[in-house]
Design an enzyme around this catalytic site. Structure first.
Site, short mmCIF file in Angstrom:
data_model
loop_
_atom_site.label_atom_id
_atom_site.label_comp_id
_atom_site.label_asym_id
_atom_site.label_seq_id
_atom_site.Cartn_x
_atom_site.Cartn_y
_atom_site.Cartn_z
N ARG A 37 109.32 43.81 32.30
CA ARG A 37 110.28 43.57 31.22
C ARG A 37 111.38 44.63 31.20
NH1 ARG A 37 107.91 40.18 27.05
NH2 ARG A 37 109.17 41.15 25.44
N GLU A 511 127.44 34.14 39.19
CA GLU A 511 126.02 34.46 39.33
C GLU A 511 125.78 35.39 40.52
OE1 GLU A 511 123.42 34.34 37.67
OE2 GLU A 511 121.75 34.34 39.08
N LYS A 631 113.87 42.28 30.83
CA LYS A 631 113.67 40.89 31.20
C LYS A 631 113.89 39.96 30.02
CE LYS A 631 112.47 37.59 34.00
NZ LYS A 631 113.53 37.20 34.94
#
Ligand code: F6R
Length: 636
Positions: A37, A511, A631
């Site tokens: 995370r 992206e 995350k």
């Protein structure tokens, strides 16, 4: 972002470092599963049964620091422990600021995820009453507040926690343990909290990944709910104290998907999982009805039973609004293009983090689509809250069953079926989001046009064969891994990159640039290729690699002109192309298979992920947990 773990065996205490797993070992293992995370410090608090008190160990930096410290303590009998990985918001990531935090007596310890927005007011009141604070964190106030309610007559620890929860504002999920009662409470208002309750034991976590090894049946706490575990018994209530029934959710995630299985990093493994994830995303959702005359595209039908939209809903809405953040936002931009192309419905894509502060006119007829891998992104979910308040319809595309976004989605949820994504940078989640967005667009077209378009192919191609063949084509791109690594070796020392694409490939330029900057810390920008000469071209010189996404369509000649413009200024050109472009001077070409335009973004994404991965690996960055990133972004 912060991760929480808790365990209580409801009686039997084990020794750490002994034959049986103690609460400390369980919590430490749980924290390891949450490392993905993103965090900067960690800590554990445990109840020492022999000494009858709570002890804490907290360390800044990576979890290995905490593990090392814990391995030095002498064996201790303990059946309750809580643990935390912290992503600093209030106060630096030091040992002392790490969680757990305690009250003045040391009988209470808490771990918290979120932000207590009114902490300063509460803290001042508590200081006046004599409480001593040792950190500048917002979280410490929770422990003192509970202590204060205990002192002022709350009969049980649960009651003190409940009253304290009512005083807090902001977003919070926390665990609180108490030495006197040997009990543990979990509270949720915003960030996620999940638990497994079996055999008189309870396991708490911020997400399911540490829990799937214990059970695939989990209980998600909802907002304004409290779980109280004492003597092996679990009680669930709302903040008013009303007892609630437990709803158990079955998780179909396979625990083995959360291990690296021979890959160097989770991100690399997740890039390589994409062919099978794409297959999982569509396989039970398109069915062949070849002999039917009223079928839509060449004898197939889209099976998205959970999408509860009617023709009337679509006609009344007249538009679709997508809200998301980060890579999910870029998936939203691709889905806009797909939906407008296939359905002729205008689509607006909004950043969740901006939407809540805009004056966007929302109508009750609107259809919203929230896109979120985690389903817990505070910005995206708060935008959907606004939609909900205005009584608009909500659909979502997410990877996590039972996550907050699913509870808001009255018009249905489309699961990406990508399995746990551990690498912080989104890879398989992104490409499966696009696949699900495509299926949703097709379903919307089916509902909207019904028999009017029966039996037609789209754009003169067998569209569904293209979907079915996509995983194979994705796999072919994975075979380019070694040649892309060679390209990475040429460019990893560059400090700036430009990514350019047109039309449906423009979001993929965004992206690709995001992937590179996230994991390699190289500055990269994505632009629509046509915008280059309106500004970014000023940056181009021999030190600026420019990556073009080139497709053999009507936009190709225009993109080739842009390539010439870069070459004329000495820039190095890398091209990802689905054909051999007739142009000299491209330094490196990554040739990928062709597909229909609306599926092409998925294929163009994969080489960009691989390139970013190898550049980062050559630079030696922390690929799975890049600095400063989390995350699951559960705070604003
Ligand atoms: C990028 C990345 C982030 C997330 C963003 C939204 O690689 O992972 O930009 O896409 O934080 O997260 P979700 O999809 O969980 O809402």
């Amino acid at each position: 972002m912060c991760g929480i773990i808790g365990f209580s065996s409801g009686g039997n205490a084990g020794y750490n470092q002994g034959n049986c797993e103690s609460s400390i070992d369980i919590v430490l293992n749980g924290l390891k599963s949450l490392e993905y995370r993103g965090y900067d410090s960690s800590g554990v608090a445990y109840y020492d049964e022999t000494e009858n008190k709570i002890k804490s160990i907290k360390k800044s930096g990576k979890l290995v620091n905490l593990s090392a410290e814990l391995s030095c303590i002498k064996p201790v009998k303990s059946n309750i422990a809580i643990g935390h990985i912290r992503w600093a918001t209030h106060g630096k990531p030091t040992d002392v600021n790490a969680h757990p935090h305690s009250d003045c007596s040391g009988n209470i310890a808490i771990v918290h995820n979120g932000i207590i927005e009114n902490y300063a007011v509460l803290k001042n009141k508590l200081i006046v009453k004599g409480h001593k604070f040792i950190t500048p964190t917002d979280s410490e106030v929770i422990a003192h507040l509970i202590e204060d309610y205990m002192k002022s007559g709350a009969k049980t620890f649960y009651e003190a926690v409940r009253l304290a929860s009512l005083d807090l504002s902001g977003a919070f999920a926390f665990l609180a343990m108490n030495a006197d009662e040997k009990s543990i409470c979990a509270v949720k208002y915003g960030p996620p909290l999940v638990m497994v309750n079996k055999d008189k034991e309870i396991y708490f976590a911020s997400d399911v990944s540490p829990l799937i090894q214990y059970s695939d049946e989990v209980i998600y706490l909802k907002n304004s709910e409290i779980a109280y575990f004492k003597d092996g018994l679990l009680k669930l209530t709302d903040f008013k104290g009303k007892t609630l029934n437990k709803t158990v959710t079955k998780i179909d995630w396979d625990a083995s998907r959360a291990v690296k299985t021979g890959f160097s990093h989770f991100m690399q493994k997740e890039i390589f999982e994409q062919p099978s994830c794409l297959l999982d995303a569509f396989s039970s959702r398109i069915v062949s009805i070849k002999n039917s005359s009223d079928s839509f595209f060449s004898g197939f039908k889209i099976m998205l039973e959970d999408v509860r939209l009617t023709k009337k809903d679509i006609d009344k809405a007249g538009r679709i609004i997508i809200t998301a953040c980060g890579s999910s936002y870029y998936a939203g931009l691709v889905i806009k293009y797909i939906t407008e192309t296939l359905c002729g419905i205008p689509v607006i894509v909004e950043y969740g983090s901006e939407f809540r502060y805009e004056n966007f006119p929302v109508s009750k007829n609107d259809i919203f689509i929230g896109i979120s891998q985690s389903g817990e992104t505070a910005d995206t979910n708060s935008a959907l809250e606004i939609a909900k308040e205005k009584k608009a319809g909500i659909l979502s595309i997410t990877n996590v069953p039972g996550s907050q976004i699913t509870t808001m989605s009255d018009k249905g949820v489309i699961y990406t079926h990508a399995g746990p994504e551990i690498g912080v940078a989104s890879t398989k989640a992104f490409t499966t989001q696009i696949m699900c967005g495509l299926l949703l667009a097709l379903r919307i077209k089916e509902i909207k046009d019904a028999a009017a378009v029966a039996g037609k192919n789209l754009h003169g191609v067998n569209f569904f064969d293209e979907i079915v063949n996509l995983p194979k084509k994705a796999e072919q791109i994975l075979f380019l891994n070694d040649s892309i690594k060679e390209i990475a070796k040429k460019y990893y020392k560059n400090t700036n990159f430009l990514y350019l694409g047109r039309g449906i490939l423009y979001p993929i330029a965004l992206e690709g640039a995001l992937k590179l900057k996230e994991i390699s810390y190289i500055h990269a920008e994505g632009y629509p290729a046509g915008e280059m000469k309106h500004g970014p071209i000023a940056l181009v010189d021999e030190n600026m690699p420019v990556l073009f996404l080139l497709s053999n369509n009507m936009l190709a000649p225009k993109t080739i002109s842009n390539i010439e413009e870069i070459k004329a200024r000495g820039g190095k050109v890398i091209a990802v192309a689905d054909y051999e472009p007739d142009i000299d001077g491209i330094s490196d070409i990554i040739k990928i298979p062709t597909t229909v335009e609306v599926l092409s973004p998925i294929l163009y994404t994969i080489p960009l992920q691989i390139l970013a991965y190898h550049i980062a690996a050559l630079k030696g960055t922390d690929i799975d947990q890049p600095r400063n990133l989390a995350k699951s972004v559960t705070v604003e």
